[in-house]
Design a protein around this motif. Structure first.
Motif, PDB file in Angstrom:
ATOM      1  N   UNK A 193       0.851  -1.189   0.000  1.00 46.13           N
ATOM      2  CA  UNK A 193       0.000   0.000   0.000  1.00 46.13           C
ATOM      3  C   UNK A 193       0.887   1.239   0.000  1.00 46.13           C
ATOM      4  N   UNK A 194       0.584   2.182  -0.898  1.00 44.51           N
ATOM      5  CA  UNK A 194       1.393   3.394  -1.011  1.00 44.51           C
ATOM      6  C   UNK A 194       0.510   4.619  -1.155  1.00 44.51           C
ATOM      7  N   UNK A 195       0.779   5.641  -0.338  1.00 49.32           N
ATOM      8  CA  UNK A 195       0.200   6.970  -0.521  1.00 49.32           C
ATOM      9  C   UNK A 195       1.257   7.826  -1.211  1.00 49.32           C
ATOM     10  N   UNK A 196       1.034   8.188  -2.468  1.00 48.00           N
ATOM     11  CA  UNK A 196       2.032   8.930  -3.233  1.00 48.00           C
ATOM     12  C   UNK A 196       1.546  10.340  -3.529  1.00 48.00           C
ATOM     13  N   UNK A 197       2.283  11.343  -3.054  1.00 51.35           N
ATOM     14  CA  UNK A 197       1.977  12.744  -3.331  1.00 51.35           C
ATOM     15  C   UNK A 197       2.812  13.184  -4.529  1.00 51.35           C
ATOM     16  N   UNK A 198       2.168  13.463  -5.667  1.00 54.67           N
ATOM     17  CA  UNK A 198       2.918  13.675  -6.915  1.00 54.67           C
ATOM     18  C   UNK A 198       3.550  15.038  -7.067  1.00 54.67           C
ATOM     19  N   UNK A 199       3.328  15.952  -6.111  1.00 58.74           N
ATOM     20  CA  UNK A 199       3.876  17.294  -6.234  1.00 58.74           C
ATOM     21  C   UNK A 199       2.938  18.206  -7.006  1.00 58.74           C
ATOM     22  N   UNK A 200       3.291  19.480  -7.141  1.00 51.73           N
ATOM     23  CA  UNK A 200       2.439  20.448  -7.847  1.00 51.73           C
ATOM     24  C   UNK A 200       2.502  20.223  -9.359  1.00 51.73           C
ATOM     25  N   UNK A 201       1.428  19.713  -9.922  1.00 57.46           N
ATOM     26  CA  UNK A 201       1.406  19.318 -11.327  1.00 57.46           C
ATOM     27  C   UNK A 201       0.765  20.397 -12.200  1.00 57.46           C
ATOM     28  N   UNK A 202       1.249  20.509 -13.408  1.00 53.87           N
ATOM     29  CA  UNK A 202       0.698  21.474 -14.358  1.00 53.87           C
ATOM     30  C   UNK A 202      -0.525  20.861 -15.036  1.00 53.87           C
ATOM     31  N   UNK A 203      -1.660  20.898 -14.354  1.00 55.69           N
ATOM     32  CA  UNK A 203      -2.897  20.271 -14.819  1.00 55.69           C
ATOM     33  C   UNK A 203      -4.064  21.246 -14.709  1.00 55.69           C
ATOM     34  N   UNK A 204      -5.230  20.797 -15.162  1.00 55.85           N
ATOM     35  CA  UNK A 204      -6.440  21.622 -15.037  1.00 55.85           C
ATOM     36  C   UNK A 204      -6.753  21.943 -13.577  1.00 55.85           C
TER      37      UNK A 204
END
Length: 261
Positions: A193-204
């Motif tokens: 089990x992993x909780x992954x925070x992807x960082x500030x992404x350039x998305x909508x």
């Protein structure tokens, strides 16, 4: 498992797969799957899912792609996804469930402005309840057995750990999901089990954040990051996530942030 070998013959489920991080995730995972694998893509937009399927199915990869247009904020939507996970090939090496579907919520208001119980419940239904019920259903559909690795990934956020003014819904949802999957890791030691925070992404979603956040400081911070090219691309973040999953050395239930890796 090494990065060279990939994920083997797998059942992979990605929610929120039609755009942004989820779409990029599907495009990154697919080449790492062996022939006979099944990739289940869930999102509200069938048109975008079908477009993604066409991109994934070019060439002879031996990959089966199933698109599920569903609203995960309701029971029927969760059941629709679960239907596509049943009758799984008993010879798969791995199950990977990416709980990616999420919404930012209304960030133009503060805590004191949320007086409508139905509005809050609707947000939590999509962002918390569906993740729990879908995960539980998938684990029942694909039970533990010798030789099978089952991996549950929650796409988390720094907001699971830190309060952001005017982001009460998003922060609460992310915090609840992190704890949910930490409990799952304690209860089911055979799972990864992993909780992954992807960082500030350039998305909508980031565009919404810097356009609509009621908190001036937060809105300005994101605007400066965007202007200075400091936002991450989805591919940058996913590259680190793939390395973490393939190396398989993280403590089950851990919260890992892009910037910690």
């Amino acid at each position: 498992m090494s990065a060279v070998s990939g994920f083997g013959k797998a059942l992979v489920i990605i929610t929120g797969a039609s755009k942004g991080f989820g779409r990029a995730l599907a495009l990154s995972v697919a080449p790492r799957l062996a022939a006979g694998s099944v990739l289940v893509l869930a999102a509200r937009s069938d048109d975008r899912l079908q477009e993604l399927k066409r991109d994934l199915c070019r060439g002879e990869s031996g990959l089966t792609v199933r698109c599920v247009a569903a609203d995960l904020g309701c029971k029927a939507g969760v059941e629709k996804v679960l239907t596509e996970t049943r009758d799984t090939d008993p010879d798969i090496d791995q199950l990977l469930l990416f709980n990616n579907a999420a919404s930012l919520g209304d960030v133009s208001r503060y805590c004191r402005d949320f007086t409508d119980v139905d509005e809050v419940n609707s947000y939590l239904s999509l962002n918390v309840s569906s993740a729990l019920c879908l995960t539980a259903g998938v684990l029942r559909s694909v039970p533990r057995r010798a030789g099978l690795t089952r991996v549950i990934v929650n796409i988390s956020s720094l907001c699971a750990l830190r309060p952001f003014p005017s982001w009460v819904l998003y922060c609460s949802g992310k915090a609840a999901r992190d704890m949910m999957f930490r409990v799952l890791a304690e209860e089911e030691p055979d799972l990864r089990v992993l909780n992954y925070a992807p960082g500030p992404l350039d998305t909508d979603m980031q565009l919404q954040a810097r356009s609509s956040s009621a908190d001036d400081s937060l809105r300005n911070t994101f605007s400066v990051m965007h202007a200075h090219g400091q936002l991450l691309t989805c591919d940058q973040s996913i590259s680190k996530l793939m390395t973490v999953l393939l190396d398989d050395k993280y403590p089950s239930g851990a919260h890992l942030d892009y910037y910690d890796l």
